[in-house]
Design a protein around this motif. Structure first.
Motif, mmCIF file in Angstrom:
data_model
loop_
_atom_site.group_PDB
_atom_site.id
_atom_site.type_symbol
_atom_site.label_atom_id
_atom_site.label_comp_id
_atom_site.label_asym_id
_atom_site.label_seq_id
_atom_site.Cartn_x
_atom_site.Cartn_y
_atom_site.Cartn_z
ATOM 1 N N SER A 211 0.706 -1.407 0.048
ATOM 2 C CA SER A 211 0.026 0.033 -0.006
ATOM 3 C C SER A 211 0.943 1.075 -0.037
ATOM 4 O O SER A 211 2.116 1.278 0.459
ATOM 5 N N VAL A 212 0.338 2.491 -0.489
ATOM 6 C CA VAL A 212 1.003 3.816 -0.565
ATOM 7 C C VAL A 212 0.211 4.889 0.107
ATOM 8 O O VAL A 212 -0.964 4.558 -0.132
ATOM 9 N N TYR A 213 0.751 5.909 0.375
ATOM 10 C CA TYR A 213 -0.005 6.938 0.853
ATOM 11 C C TYR A 213 1.222 8.081 1.027
ATOM 12 O O TYR A 213 2.230 8.051 1.098
ATOM 13 N N SER A 214 0.711 9.321 0.704
ATOM 14 C CA SER A 214 -0.529 9.777 0.239
ATOM 15 C C SER A 214 -0.244 9.964 -1.515
ATOM 16 O O SER A 214 0.518 10.386 -1.887
ATOM 17 N N SER A 215 -1.364 9.577 -1.890
ATOM 18 C CA SER A 215 -1.389 9.835 -3.344
ATOM 19 C C SER A 215 -2.544 10.429 -3.816
ATOM 20 O O SER A 215 -3.704 9.942 -3.624
ATOM 21 N N PRO A 216 -2.510 11.657 -4.714
ATOM 22 C CA PRO A 216 -1.249 12.196 -5.068
ATOM 23 C C PRO A 216 -0.186 12.691 -4.352
ATOM 24 O O PRO A 216 -0.778 13.205 -2.928
ATOM 25 N N ALA A 217 1.105 12.754 -4.339
ATOM 26 C CA ALA A 217 1.998 13.041 -3.340
ATOM 27 C C ALA A 217 2.930 14.230 -3.989
ATOM 28 O O ALA A 217 3.043 14.402 -5.234
ATOM 29 N N SER A 218 3.279 15.272 -3.202
ATOM 30 C CA SER A 218 4.099 16.217 -3.422
ATOM 31 C C SER A 218 5.353 16.286 -3.295
ATOM 32 O O SER A 218 6.505 17.048 -3.646
ATOM 33 N N SER A 219 5.878 15.664 -1.848
ATOM 34 C CA SER A 219 6.944 15.713 -1.480
ATOM 35 C C SER A 219 7.511 14.354 -1.002
ATOM 36 O O SER A 219 8.764 13.761 -1.357
ATOM 37 N N THR A 249 15.360 1.849 -3.743
ATOM 38 C CA THR A 249 15.646 1.697 -2.374
ATOM 39 C C THR A 249 15.664 0.290 -1.716
ATOM 40 O O THR A 249 14.837 -0.536 -2.327
ATOM 41 N N ARG A 250 16.698 -0.262 -1.036
ATOM 42 C CA ARG A 250 16.618 -1.292 -0.425
ATOM 43 C C ARG A 250 16.236 -1.319 1.068
ATOM 44 O O ARG A 250 16.691 -0.633 1.681
ATOM 45 N N ALA A 251 15.137 -2.355 1.132
ATOM 46 C CA ALA A 251 14.737 -2.334 2.761
ATOM 47 C C ALA A 251 14.808 -3.783 3.258
ATOM 48 O O ALA A 251 14.216 -4.520 2.748
ATOM 49 N N VAL A 252 15.415 -3.883 4.521
ATOM 50 C CA VAL A 252 15.371 -5.279 5.267
ATOM 51 C C VAL A 252 14.763 -5.030 6.484
ATOM 52 O O VAL A 252 15.214 -4.289 7.524
ATOM 53 N N GLY A 253 13.709 -5.591 6.590
ATOM 54 C CA GLY A 253 12.666 -5.587 7.858
ATOM 55 C C GLY A 253 12.078 -4.421 7.972
ATOM 56 O O GLY A 253 11.375 -4.080 9.077
ATOM 57 N N ALA A 254 11.862 -3.352 7.095
ATOM 58 C CA ALA A 254 11.206 -2.005 7.310
ATOM 59 C C ALA A 254 9.884 -2.272 6.644
ATOM 60 O O ALA A 254 9.700 -2.623 5.663
ATOM 61 N N LYS A 255 8.797 -1.871 7.508
ATOM 62 C CA LYS A 255 7.470 -1.862 7.021
ATOM 63 C C LYS A 255 7.210 -0.812 6.259
ATOM 64 O O LYS A 255 6.532 -0.922 5.239
ATOM 65 N N THR A 256 7.594 0.546 6.646
ATOM 66 C CA THR A 256 7.331 1.499 5.985
ATOM 67 C C THR A 256 8.489 2.248 5.317
ATOM 68 O O THR A 256 9.550 2.403 5.946
ATOM 69 N N ILE A 257 8.435 2.668 4.052
ATOM 70 C CA ILE A 257 9.599 3.306 3.298
ATOM 71 C C ILE A 257 9.305 4.562 2.389
ATOM 72 O O ILE A 257 8.365 4.559 1.941
ATOM 73 N N PRO A 258 9.992 5.676 3.014
ATOM 74 C CA PRO A 258 9.664 6.758 2.534
ATOM 75 C C PRO A 258 10.299 7.123 1.213
ATOM 76 O O PRO A 258 11.615 6.711 1.078
ATOM 77 N N LEU A 259 9.771 7.502 0.329
ATOM 78 C CA LEU A 259 10.391 7.995 -0.885
ATOM 79 C C LEU A 259 10.260 9.505 -1.246
ATOM 80 O O LEU A 259 9.246 10.045 -1.178
ATOM 81 N N ASP A 260 11.350 10.095 -1.587
ATOM 82 C CA ASP A 260 11.346 11.577 -1.935
ATOM 83 C C ASP A 260 10.736 11.808 -3.378
ATOM 84 O O ASP A 260 11.645 11.421 -4.280
ATOM 85 N N VAL A 261 9.845 12.410 -3.558
ATOM 86 C CA VAL A 261 9.420 12.554 -4.778
ATOM 87 C C VAL A 261 9.264 14.128 -5.142
ATOM 88 O O VAL A 261 8.641 14.536 -6.125
ATOM 89 N N SER A 262 9.841 14.872 -4.160
ATOM 90 C CA SER A 262 9.981 16.444 -4.451
ATOM 91 C C SER A 262 10.404 17.138 -5.693
ATOM 92 O O SER A 262 10.233 18.071 -6.104
ATOM 93 N N ARG A 263 11.251 16.280 -6.227
ATOM 94 C CA ARG A 263 12.074 16.762 -7.199
ATOM 95 C C ARG A 263 11.514 16.321 -8.712
ATOM 96 O O ARG A 263 12.262 16.315 -9.668
ATOM 97 N N LEU A 264 10.680 15.426 -8.528
ATOM 98 C CA LEU A 264 10.140 14.356 -9.771
ATOM 99 C C LEU A 264 9.146 15.525 -10.482
ATOM 100 O O LEU A 264 8.209 16.206 -9.746
ATOM 101 N N LEU A 265 9.167 15.368 -11.863
ATOM 102 C CA LEU A 265 7.988 15.823 -12.623
ATOM 103 C C LEU A 265 6.608 15.305 -12.427
ATOM 104 O O LEU A 265 6.482 14.312 -11.782
ATOM 105 N N THR A 283 0.189 1.814 -8.746
ATOM 106 C CA THR A 283 0.115 3.186 -9.563
ATOM 107 C C THR A 283 0.093 4.245 -8.646
ATOM 108 O O THR A 283 -1.043 4.280 -7.936
ATOM 109 N N VAL A 284 0.995 5.372 -8.913
ATOM 110 C CA VAL A 284 0.864 6.509 -8.021
ATOM 111 C C VAL A 284 0.853 7.843 -8.630
ATOM 112 O O VAL A 284 1.325 7.787 -10.101
ATOM 113 N N THR A 285 0.666 8.958 -8.206
ATOM 114 C CA THR A 285 0.528 10.152 -8.809
ATOM 115 C C THR A 285 1.326 11.111 -7.955
ATOM 116 O O THR A 285 1.236 11.312 -6.694
ATOM 117 N N VAL A 286 2.228 11.898 -8.770
ATOM 118 C CA VAL A 286 2.984 13.024 -8.234
ATOM 119 C C VAL A 286 2.517 14.152 -8.754
ATOM 120 O O VAL A 286 2.148 14.519 -9.924
#
Length: 288
Positions: A211-219, A249-265, A283-286
């Motif tokens: 699962s992902v949140y929040s989408s659309p995302a700005s940062s 990103t690689r994650a071992v044992g992490a339940k929540t992984i933050p992704l920086d999308v602030s510089r994406l179009l 599928t997500v939206t920036v």
């Protein structure tokens, strides 16, 4: 060799088929007619049966079936417009889904080896482009609406093409587009044989593990993994709609992984998680 008339159901008065209104899965064939009916053969055309899709008689156009030969959709057209119908029993019975949000109404096709359906359109800017469904047409995610796309077909999840209106210009427009869609892996048990005797319900893809949140995302976009993936050496990729991996990103044992999308179009992206020899996508939206 022409099929004997005795092996074909009797057509209705003035009933005819449409040249592109057919589908194939294994030895099973389907084609639609102008009278709201669909012919089906399970022995590659030797013998045929016919089923009613729309009792009102809307013309059956595009048809698409998943590998199991049970889950499928079709476009029906009448004076009121184009409507999407779905079946879960190989075409014996059909449900009118209407005009789902984000669905594209020109052409539709299944993607072999997946649970995906892809629809395309050449209509006005608000409706053109492409969209994808993993639940047999109930809901759709718009992939893009930048370019009109008509006929679309896939050999497998890695090989697919769509054609567009071709204008020599100036400026040059149209041409052929090659798919770079990162498809979700099929749900466990969803790819049943087309010879299965008992129809099965539509299954939910394995995307429920992600699962992902929040989408659309700005940062920041947060990716949340199911507990079943926590012990795995998971890799989380963010993929642009043209197939480029924009972050990994690689994650071992992490339940929540933050992704920086602030510089994406701004636009549509795909979160792709690889773990335990399986790939799961969302599928997500920036947005800005």
């Amino acid at each position: 060799k022409r099929v004997p008339a005795a092996d074909l159901p009797t057509p209705l008065p003035n009933e005819y088929g449409w040249i592109s209104g057919y589908a194939v899965a294994g030895n099973t064939l389907w084609f639609g007619t102008s009278a709201g009916r669909m012919y089906k053969s399970t022995d590659f055309g030797k013998t045929w049966a016919v089923h009613v899709v729309d009792p009102a008689g809307s013309t059956v156009f595009e048809i698409a079936f998943n590998d199991d030969g049970l889950r499928g959709v079709t476009h029906l057209r009448n004076a009121a417009g184009t409507f999407l119908w779905a079946t879960a029993d190989g075409g014996a019975t059909w449900t009118n889904l209407g005009q789902p949000a984000n669905w594209k109404s020109s052409r539709i096709t299944a993607v072999p080896g997946t649970d995906a359906l892809v629809s395309t359109a050449v209509n006005a800017p608000a409706f053109r482009g492409s969209a994808i469904s993993y639940d047999n047409g109930l809901t759709w995610t718009e992939l893009e609406r930048a370019t009109s796309k008509a006929a679309c077909r896939f050999l497998d999840a890695q090989t697919g093409y769509a054609g567009a209106f071709f204008v020599t210009g100036p400026p040059f427009q149209g041409g052929i587009f090659k798919s770079e869609i990162a498809f979700e892996a099929p749900a466990a048990g969803s790819r049943r044989s087309v010879t299965a005797a008992t129809p099965q319900p539509v299954r939910t893809p394995r995307a429920s593990l992600l699962s992902v949140y929040s989408s659309p995302a700005s940062s920041v976009l947060h990716v949340v993994l199911d507990d079943a993936l926590l012990d795995a050496k998971s890799r989380v990729d963010l993929v642009s709609i043209d197939g480029r991996v924009v972050s990994s990103t690689r994650a071992v044992g992490a339940k929540t992984i933050p992704l920086d999308v602030s510089r994406l179009l701004p636009g549509t992206y795909i979160v792709r998680v690889t773990a335990n020899s399986q790939t799961i996508s969302k599928t997500v939206t920036v947005a800005r």
